[in-house]
Design a protein around this motif. Structure first.
Motif, PDB file in Angstrom:
ATOM      1  N   VAL A  84       1.349  -1.048   0.602  1.00  5.48           N
ATOM      2  CA  VAL A  84      -0.309   0.352  -0.113  1.00  5.48           C
ATOM      3  C   VAL A  84       0.902   1.359   0.177  1.00  5.48           C
ATOM      4  CG1 VAL A  84      -2.015   1.855   1.326  1.00  5.48           C
ATOM      5  CG2 VAL A  84      -1.640  -1.297   1.341  1.00  5.48           C
ATOM      6  N   GLY A  85       0.636   2.702  -0.929  1.00  8.39           N
ATOM      7  CA  GLY A  85       1.697   3.954  -0.918  1.00  8.39           C
ATOM      8  C   GLY A  85       3.031   3.216  -2.072  1.00  8.39           C
ATOM      9  N   GLU A  86       3.154   2.567  -2.062  1.00  3.02           N
ATOM     10  CA  GLU A  86       4.606   1.861  -2.507  1.00  3.02           C
ATOM     11  C   GLU A  86       4.348   2.416  -3.915  1.00  3.02           C
ATOM     12  OE1 GLU A  86       5.743  -2.118  -2.709  1.00  3.02           O
ATOM     13  OE2 GLU A  86       6.148  -1.747  -0.311  1.00  3.02           O
ATOM     14  N   GLU A  87       5.273   2.181  -5.513  1.00  3.96           N
ATOM     15  CA  GLU A  87       5.055   3.323  -6.224  1.00  3.96           C
ATOM     16  C   GLU A  87       5.826   2.515  -6.642  1.00  3.96           C
ATOM     17  OE1 GLU A  87       5.686   7.769  -6.052  1.00  3.96           O
ATOM     18  OE2 GLU A  87       4.337   7.625  -5.923  1.00  3.96           O
ATOM     19  N   ALA A  88       5.648   2.150  -8.303  1.00  2.48           N
ATOM     20  CA  ALA A  88       6.814   1.492  -9.395  1.00  2.48           C
ATOM     21  C   ALA A  88       5.600   2.006 -10.633  1.00  2.48           C
ATOM     22  CB  ALA A  88       6.664   0.124  -8.988  1.00  2.48           C
ATOM     23  N   VAL A  89       6.972   1.767 -11.396  1.00  2.00           N
ATOM     24  CA  VAL A  89       7.116   2.197 -13.118  1.00  2.00           C
ATOM     25  C   VAL A  89       6.855   0.945 -14.241  1.00  2.00           C
ATOM     26  CG1 VAL A  89       7.985   2.981 -15.046  1.00  2.00           C
ATOM     27  CG2 VAL A  89       8.548   4.568 -12.873  1.00  2.00           C
ATOM     28  N   VAL A  90       5.775   0.089 -14.830  1.00  2.00           N
ATOM     29  CA  VAL A  90       5.878  -0.963 -14.932  1.00  2.00           C
ATOM     30  C   VAL A  90       5.938  -0.391 -16.593  1.00  2.00           C
ATOM     31  CG1 VAL A  90       5.167  -2.094 -13.168  1.00  2.00           C
ATOM     32  CG2 VAL A  90       3.197  -0.724 -14.227  1.00  2.00           C
ATOM     33  N   GLU A  91       4.725  -1.119 -17.737  1.00  2.00           N
ATOM     34  CA  GLU A  91       4.891  -1.221 -18.913  1.00  2.00           C
ATOM     35  C   GLU A  91       3.039  -1.083 -18.878  1.00  2.00           C
ATOM     36  OE1 GLU A  91       6.511  -1.051 -21.762  1.00  2.00           O
ATOM     37  OE2 GLU A  91       7.808  -0.743 -20.813  1.00  2.00           O
ATOM     38  N   HIS A  92       2.481  -0.464 -19.541  1.00  2.00           N
ATOM     39  CA  HIS A  92       1.063   0.165 -19.569  1.00  2.00           C
ATOM     40  C   HIS A  92       0.327  -0.945 -20.457  1.00  2.00           C
ATOM     41  CE1 HIS A  92      -2.268   2.511 -20.535  1.00  2.00           C
ATOM     42  NE2 HIS A  92      -2.925   2.259 -19.138  1.00  2.00           N
ATOM     43  N   THR A  93      -0.360  -2.136 -19.456  1.00  2.00           N
ATOM     44  CA  THR A  93      -0.377  -3.008 -20.481  1.00  2.00           C
ATOM     45  C   THR A  93      -1.407  -3.576 -20.038  1.00  2.00           C
ATOM     46  OG1 THR A  93       0.462  -4.604 -18.524  1.00  2.00           O
ATOM     47  CG2 THR A  93       1.578  -4.815 -20.323  1.00  2.00           C
ATOM     48  N   ALA A  94      -2.727  -3.915 -20.523  1.00  2.00           N
ATOM     49  CA  ALA A  94      -3.942  -4.496 -20.088  1.00  2.00           C
ATOM     50  C   ALA A  94      -4.024  -5.344 -18.704  1.00  2.00           C
ATOM     51  CB  ALA A  94      -4.418  -6.106 -20.965  1.00  2.00           C
ATOM     52  N   ARG A  95      -2.686  -5.976 -18.636  1.00  2.00           N
ATOM     53  CA  ARG A  95      -3.280  -6.278 -17.253  1.00  2.00           C
ATOM     54  C   ARG A  95      -3.389  -5.150 -15.898  1.00  2.00           C
ATOM     55  NH1 ARG A  95      -5.482 -10.290 -13.541  1.00  2.00           N
ATOM     56  NH2 ARG A  95      -3.250 -10.554 -11.847  1.00  2.00           N
ATOM     57  N   ILE A  96      -2.066  -4.154 -16.212  1.00  2.00           N
ATOM     58  CA  ILE A  96      -2.352  -3.317 -15.450  1.00  2.00           C
ATOM     59  C   ILE A  96      -3.547  -2.621 -15.408  1.00  2.00           C
ATOM     60  CG2 ILE A  96      -1.628  -0.942 -14.765  1.00  2.00           C
ATOM     61  CD1 ILE A  96       0.626  -3.298 -14.734  1.00  2.00           C
ATOM     62  N   GLU A  97      -4.047  -2.530 -16.340  1.00  2.00           N
ATOM     63  CA  GLU A  97      -5.546  -1.848 -17.018  1.00  2.00           C
ATOM     64  C   GLU A  97      -6.444  -2.360 -15.507  1.00  2.00           C
ATOM     65  OE1 GLU A  97      -6.844   1.083 -18.082  1.00  2.00           O
ATOM     66  OE2 GLU A  97      -4.679   1.786 -18.796  1.00  2.00           O
ATOM     67  N   GLN A  98      -6.056  -3.964 -15.919  1.00  2.00           N
ATOM     68  CA  GLN A  98      -7.451  -4.783 -15.196  1.00  2.00           C
ATOM     69  C   GLN A  98      -6.479  -5.000 -13.570  1.00  2.00           C
ATOM     70  OE1 GLN A  98      -9.227  -6.822 -16.758  1.00  2.00           O
ATOM     71  NE2 GLN A  98     -10.246  -6.668 -15.232  1.00  2.00           N
ATOM     72  N   LEU A  99      -5.705  -5.003 -13.212  1.00  2.00           N
ATOM     73  CA  LEU A  99      -5.484  -4.274 -11.738  1.00  2.00           C
ATOM     74  C   LEU A  99      -5.924  -3.043 -10.797  1.00  2.00           C
ATOM     75  CD1 LEU A  99      -1.688  -5.924 -11.441  1.00  2.00           C
ATOM     76  CD2 LEU A  99      -3.847  -7.190 -10.611  1.00  2.00           C
ATOM     77  N   ALA A 100      -5.549  -1.950 -11.928  1.00  2.00           N
ATOM     78  CA  ALA A 100      -6.099  -0.404 -11.872  1.00  2.00           C
ATOM     79  C   ALA A 100      -8.119  -1.150 -11.734  1.00  2.00           C
ATOM     80  CB  ALA A 100      -6.317   0.744 -12.227  1.00  2.00           C
ATOM     81  N   GLU A 101      -8.397  -1.822 -12.087  1.00  2.00           N
ATOM     82  CA  GLU A 101      -9.985  -1.432 -12.522  1.00  2.00           C
ATOM     83  C   GLU A 101     -11.019  -2.508 -11.179  1.00  2.00           C
ATOM     84  OE1 GLU A 101     -11.664  -3.266 -16.654  1.00  2.00           O
ATOM     85  OE2 GLU A 101     -10.998  -2.082 -16.967  1.00  2.00           O
ATOM     86  N   LEU A 102      -9.460  -3.212 -11.117  1.00  2.00           N
ATOM     87  CA  LEU A 102      -9.894  -4.658  -9.904  1.00  2.00           C
ATOM     88  C   LEU A 102      -9.706  -3.661  -8.356  1.00  2.00           C
ATOM     89  CD1 LEU A 102      -9.316  -7.835 -10.869  1.00  2.00           C
ATOM     90  CD2 LEU A 102     -11.405  -6.827 -10.247  1.00  2.00           C
ATOM     91  N   GLY A 103      -9.069  -2.432  -8.043  1.00  2.00           N
ATOM     92  CA  GLY A 103      -9.035  -1.799  -7.286  1.00  2.00           C
ATOM     93  C   GLY A 103      -7.383  -2.108  -6.532  1.00  2.00           C
ATOM     94  N   TYR A 104      -6.797  -2.791  -7.360  1.00  2.00           N
ATOM     95  CA  TYR A 104      -5.491  -3.159  -6.486  1.00  2.00           C
ATOM     96  C   TYR A 104      -4.355  -1.981  -6.638  1.00  2.00           C
ATOM     97  CZ  TYR A 104      -6.964  -8.262  -5.933  1.00  2.00           C
ATOM     98  OH  TYR A 104      -8.200  -9.258  -5.612  1.00  2.00           O
TER      99      TYR A 104
END
Length: 134
Positions: free
Chosen positions: A17-37
């Motif tokens: 919680v609160g940690e930051e990371a730089v990642v590739e913008h993939t469909a999986r990242i979008e899904q995790l954002a939609e799920l609230g993770y």
């Protein structure tokens, strides 16, 4: 593919919680954002590419996202399918329960829905429809 800065919203093995990371913008990242993770803070490069097409979660991931036991959800879906109880209605969780499955199902029933409707919105729409629309 663009890189994005993400922040953890729910503690996972990859990101606290609160940690930051730089990642590739993939469909999986979008899904995790939609799920609230996670929360997508912003694009690292100057331009932000449109989000990739959504991906289907595995049955276990979908059941966990829905707060269900993944084993029970898979068994229930399998039993309903083998008994022919679902009458073509996509399952509520597990394999074949994604947004695209629900959109295709409602399209086949000629039921209109908002373009930005979530999978849960589509399920609610189906469950609260007038019975003459089935």
């Amino acid at each position: 593919m663009a890189q994005v800065l993400i922040t953890g919203r729910i503690a996972t093995v990859e990101l606290g919680v609160g940690e930051e990371a730089v990642v590739e913008h993939t469909a999986r990242i979008e899904q995790l954002a939609e799920l609230g993770y996670i929360r997508i803070v912003g694009s690292i490069v100057g331009t932000h590419t449109p989000p990739p097409a959504p991906v289907e979660l595995s049955p276990a991931e979908q059941a966990v996202a829905d707060g269900e036991d993944p084993v029970v959800a898979e068994v229930e879906a399998s039993v309903a399918e083998s008994l022919g109880e679902n009458d073509g209605v996509p399952p509520r969780s597990g394999r074949g329960s994604g947004l695209t499955a629900w959109q295709a199902f409602l399209d086949s029933k000629r039921i209109d829905y908002p373009a930005d409707a979530s999978r849960d919105d589509l399920i609610d729409l189906w469950e609260t429809r007038p019975q003459d629309q089935s």
